[in-house]
Design a protein around this motif. Structure first.
Motif, PDB file in Angstrom:
ATOM      1  N   UNK A  29      -6.531   7.751  -6.399  1.00 22.70           N
ATOM      2  CA  UNK A  29      -5.872   6.493  -6.819  1.00 22.70           C
ATOM      3  C   UNK A  29      -5.325   6.391  -7.976  1.00 22.70           C
ATOM      4  N   UNK A  30      -4.180   5.891  -8.025  1.00 22.82           N
ATOM      5  CA  UNK A  30      -3.513   5.710  -9.424  1.00 22.82           C
ATOM      6  C   UNK A  30      -3.329   4.153  -9.581  1.00 22.82           C
ATOM      7  N   UNK A  31      -4.231   3.746 -10.509  1.00 21.90           N
ATOM      8  CA  UNK A  31      -4.203   2.366 -10.738  1.00 21.90           C
ATOM      9  C   UNK A  31      -3.905   1.789 -12.221  1.00 21.90           C
ATOM     10  N   UNK A  32      -3.718   0.464 -12.509  1.00 14.63           N
ATOM     11  CA  UNK A  32      -3.568  -0.340 -13.485  1.00 14.63           C
ATOM     12  C   UNK A  32      -2.524   0.337 -14.758  1.00 14.63           C
ATOM     13  N   UNK A  33      -1.449   0.742 -14.066  1.00 13.45           N
ATOM     14  CA  UNK A  33      -0.276   1.390 -14.769  1.00 13.45           C
ATOM     15  C   UNK A  33       0.296   0.191 -15.544  1.00 13.45           C
ATOM     16  N   UNK A  44       6.736   7.465 -16.052  1.00 19.27           N
ATOM     17  CA  UNK A  44       6.814   8.609 -15.327  1.00 19.27           C
ATOM     18  C   UNK A  44       5.984   9.769 -15.697  1.00 19.27           C
ATOM     19  N   UNK A  45       6.132  10.091 -17.115  1.00 17.77           N
ATOM     20  CA  UNK A  45       5.122  11.364 -17.410  1.00 17.77           C
ATOM     21  C   UNK A  45       3.685  11.080 -17.438  1.00 17.77           C
ATOM     22  N   UNK A  46       3.203   9.826 -17.455  1.00 18.39           N
ATOM     23  CA  UNK A  46       1.865   9.536 -17.436  1.00 18.39           C
ATOM     24  C   UNK A  46       1.361   9.540 -15.795  1.00 18.39           C
ATOM     25  N   UNK A  47       2.397   9.148 -14.940  1.00 18.54           N
ATOM     26  CA  UNK A  47       2.205   9.186 -13.396  1.00 18.54           C
ATOM     27  C   UNK A  47       1.987  10.864 -13.110  1.00 18.54           C
ATOM     28  N   UNK A  48       2.750  11.677 -13.487  1.00 19.37           N
ATOM     29  CA  UNK A  48       2.933  13.114 -13.559  1.00 19.37           C
ATOM     30  C   UNK A  48       1.503  13.695 -13.983  1.00 19.37           C
ATOM     31  N   UNK A  49       1.405  13.321 -15.039  1.00 19.23           N
ATOM     32  CA  UNK A  49      -0.137  13.749 -15.482  1.00 19.23           C
ATOM     33  C   UNK A  49      -1.369  13.687 -14.662  1.00 19.23           C
ATOM     34  N   UNK A  50      -1.219  12.174 -14.512  1.00 20.90           N
ATOM     35  CA  UNK A  50      -2.291  12.022 -13.189  1.00 20.90           C
ATOM     36  C   UNK A  50      -2.221  12.726 -12.091  1.00 20.90           C
ATOM     37  N   UNK A  51      -0.976  13.005 -11.569  1.00 22.17           N
ATOM     38  CA  UNK A  51      -0.912  13.711 -10.385  1.00 22.17           C
ATOM     39  C   UNK A  51      -1.562  15.235 -10.638  1.00 22.17           C
ATOM     40  N   UNK A  52      -1.264  15.825 -11.654  1.00 23.20           N
ATOM     41  CA  UNK A  52      -1.611  17.127 -11.941  1.00 23.20           C
ATOM     42  C   UNK A  52      -3.235  17.018 -11.865  1.00 23.20           C
ATOM     43  N   UNK A  53      -3.851  16.119 -12.559  1.00 24.49           N
ATOM     44  CA  UNK A  53      -5.192  16.343 -12.949  1.00 24.49           C
ATOM     45  C   UNK A  53      -5.806  16.062 -11.106  1.00 24.49           C
ATOM     46  N   UNK A  54      -5.053  15.256 -10.395  1.00 26.33           N
ATOM     47  CA  UNK A  54      -5.585  14.828  -9.179  1.00 26.33           C
ATOM     48  C   UNK A  54      -5.582  16.386  -8.422  1.00 26.33           C
ATOM     49  N   UNK A  55      -4.452  17.015  -8.576  1.00 27.12           N
ATOM     50  CA  UNK A  55      -4.376  18.305  -7.705  1.00 27.12           C
ATOM     51  C   UNK A  55      -5.560  19.295  -8.457  1.00 27.12           C
ATOM     52  N   UNK A  56      -5.813  19.183  -9.734  1.00 28.66           N
ATOM     53  CA  UNK A  56      -6.789  19.928 -10.170  1.00 28.66           C
ATOM     54  C   UNK A  56      -8.121  19.715  -9.717  1.00 28.66           C
ATOM     55  N   UNK A  57      -8.207  18.387  -9.224  1.00 28.80           N
ATOM     56  CA  UNK A  57      -9.517  18.146  -8.503  1.00 28.80           C
ATOM     57  C   UNK A  57      -9.589  18.405  -7.300  1.00 28.80           C
ATOM     58  N   UNK A 116       0.715  -1.260  -0.206  1.00 29.83           N
ATOM     59  CA  UNK A 116       0.029  -0.085  -0.150  1.00 29.83           C
ATOM     60  C   UNK A 116       0.782   1.254   0.037  1.00 29.83           C
ATOM     61  N   UNK A 117       0.640   2.160  -0.932  1.00 30.07           N
ATOM     62  CA  UNK A 117       1.847   3.145  -1.180  1.00 30.07           C
ATOM     63  C   UNK A 117       0.888   4.508  -1.355  1.00 30.07           C
ATOM     64  N   UNK A 118       1.408   5.328  -0.410  1.00 31.91           N
ATOM     65  CA  UNK A 118       0.842   6.609  -0.322  1.00 31.91           C
ATOM     66  C   UNK A 118       1.786   7.780  -0.261  1.00 31.91           C
ATOM     67  N   UNK A 119       1.435   8.869  -0.801  1.00 30.20           N
ATOM     68  CA  UNK A 119       2.144   9.970  -0.860  1.00 30.20           C
ATOM     69  C   UNK A 119       1.611  11.454  -1.253  1.00 30.20           C
ATOM     70  N   UNK A 120       2.406  12.206  -1.390  1.00 31.19           N
ATOM     71  CA  UNK A 120       1.692  13.665  -1.822  1.00 31.19           C
ATOM     72  C   UNK A 120       1.671  13.622  -3.460  1.00 31.19           C
ATOM     73  N   UNK A 121       0.440  14.387  -3.791  1.00 34.25           N
ATOM     74  CA  UNK A 121       0.438  14.439  -5.238  1.00 34.25           C
ATOM     75  C   UNK A 121       1.296  15.277  -5.889  1.00 34.25           C
ATOM     76  N   UNK A 122       1.682  16.383  -5.116  1.00 31.44           N
ATOM     77  CA  UNK A 122       2.620  17.222  -5.603  1.00 31.44           C
ATOM     78  C   UNK A 122       4.154  16.834  -5.607  1.00 31.44           C
ATOM     79  N   UNK A 123       4.340  15.543  -5.242  1.00 35.87           N
ATOM     80  CA  UNK A 123       5.523  15.274  -5.160  1.00 35.87           C
ATOM     81  C   UNK A 123       5.864  14.341  -6.508  1.00 35.87           C
ATOM     82  N   UNK A 124       4.672  13.978  -6.939  1.00 35.41           N
ATOM     83  CA  UNK A 124       4.781  13.117  -8.123  1.00 35.41           C
ATOM     84  C   UNK A 124       5.038  14.107  -9.585  1.00 35.41           C
TER      85      UNK A 124
END
Length: 277
Positions: A209-213, A226-239, A119-127
Motif C-alpha cells: 500500500x502507498x499511504x499518507x502522500x 511523482x518521483x516519490x511514488x516511483x521510489x516506493x513502487x521500486x521498493x515494493x518490487x524489490x520486496x 480504492x485504487x489498485x494497479x501494477x507496481x511496475x506501471x508506477x
C-alpha cells in the motif's frame, strides 16, 4: 450498437480483476498487521490497535450471503464501549458490498461518515518512471524519531490539521513493530521535508500500500510526488510486491490514475468517538 471504446472494456475488465485480488488478498488478517487484539463477531473482525483505537472490517459481502451487517452494529460498538482504553472506533465500509440499512444503523449508534474515498489498485511496475527532481531535492527513506516527527508535522500542516504528537507516536509505534513499513521523504538542500509518504508491504499477498502522500503546496507540480511514488513502487518490487493499492481522495485520485492505478470501488469510514458520547 455498443459504442464504448475497446479501451474502456479493457479497463473495466482489469478493474474487476484487481477488485477480486483486493477482496481475496487484503480483506483478511493481512489488512491489519499491527493489530494487538482481534475478536470475531460473525463476519466482522473487531480490531484493537495500540493507542486506544478500535477498527471494524470484514470480507466482501454479497446478496447471497446470509449476513445482515446492520444488525451487528450495536453489538460491535458495545464490545469497544466496554473497553475504557478505546477512545475511538472506525467502521470501514466498501461501496461494492451488500449492506442494506448499514448507513442508517451506523448513524443511529453515533457513528459519523467521513468523505468517501476511491480504492485504487494497479501494477507496481506501471508506477515506475524516471522523473527529474528540482535542483537540490533528494529522496530518502527515514527511520529516526527526529525525521519521523518532522515528516508527520509536514503532513499534518499540509492536510490543514494541527501538528499532532499522536500522529507521530502512532507512526513510531508502527515502526517499532518492524512489520516492513517504509517511510519516504523528499527534502531540499537545507533538510526541509517537501513531500512524504509510506509504503506498507502486505505479508502473504502480492500487494503493497502507498499511504499518507503529501506535498507542501509551494512545491507541487514539480514532479516531486511523482518521483516519490516511483521510489516506493521500486521498493515494493524489490520486496516481491507486484500490486499497489491506496485509498485516495478526489484530489489524489486523478494523480494516481495518471500513474496507472485504476479505481475499483469506494470506501467510506464511519467514526465513533468516546469523547462525543
Amino acid at each position: 450498437m455498443n459504442s464504448k471504446p475497446a479501451g474502456g472494456f479493457v479497463r473495466e475488465s482489469l478493474a474487476r480483476q484487481y477488485l477480486s485480488y483486493y477482496d481475496g488478498q487484503l480483506r483478511t488478517d493481512a489488512e491489519t498487521p499491527s493489530a494487538v487484539k482481534v475478536q470475531r463477531l460473525g463476519p466482522l473482525r473487531l480490531i484493537n490497535f495500540a493507542g486506544g483505537q478500535g477498527f471494524i472490517t470484514y470480507p466482501h459481502i454479497t446478496p447471497t450471503d446470509d449476513t445482515h451487517l446492520a444488525s451487528l452494529v450495536g453489538e460491535a460498538l458495545a464490545y469497544f464501549r466496554e473497553q475504557p482504553e478505546i477512545n475511538g472506533v472506525e467502521w470501514k465500509s466498501r461501496g461494492h458490498d451488500y449492506e442494506p440499512g448499514l448507513h442508517e444503523q451506523l448513524l443511529a449508534h453515533g457513528f459519523a461518515a467521513d468523505a468517501s474515498e476511491s480504492i485504487m489498485v494497479g501494477r507496481a511496475a506501471d508506477l515506475i518512471a524516471e522523473t527529474p527532481l528540482p535542483a537540490g531535492v533528494r529522496l530518502r527513506q527515514v527511520v529516526s524519531e527526529t525525521d519521523v516527527r518532522a515528516m508527520t508535522a509536514m503532513q499534518d500542516r499540509t492536510f490543514g490539521e494541527a501538528v499532532s504528537t499522536h500522529h507521530a507516536e502512532a507512526i513510531l509505534r508502527r515502526l517499532a513493530t518492524a512489520d516492513g513499513m517504509q517511510l519516504w521523504v523528499a527534502e531540499d538542500s537545507t533538510g526541509e521535508i517537501l513531500s512524504a509518504g509510506r509504503l506498507e508491504p502486505v505479508p502473504g499477498t502480492d500487494f503493497a500500500g502507498i499511504w499518507g502522500g503529501a506535498t507542501v503546496a509551494a512545491h507541487r507540480g514539480q514532479g516531486i510526488y511523482r518521483a516519490l511514488t516511483a521510489a516506493r513502487a521500486r521498493a515494493a518490487l524489490e520486496l516481491g510486491k507486484t500490486l499497489i493499492h491506496s485509498d485516495s481522495t478526489e484530489y489524489s485520485r486523478p494523480i494516481l490514475e495518471r500513474y496507472g492505478l485504476l479505481k475499483v470501488s469506494t470506501t467510506t469510514p464511519y467514526r465513533w468517538s468516546r469523547t462525543q458520547h
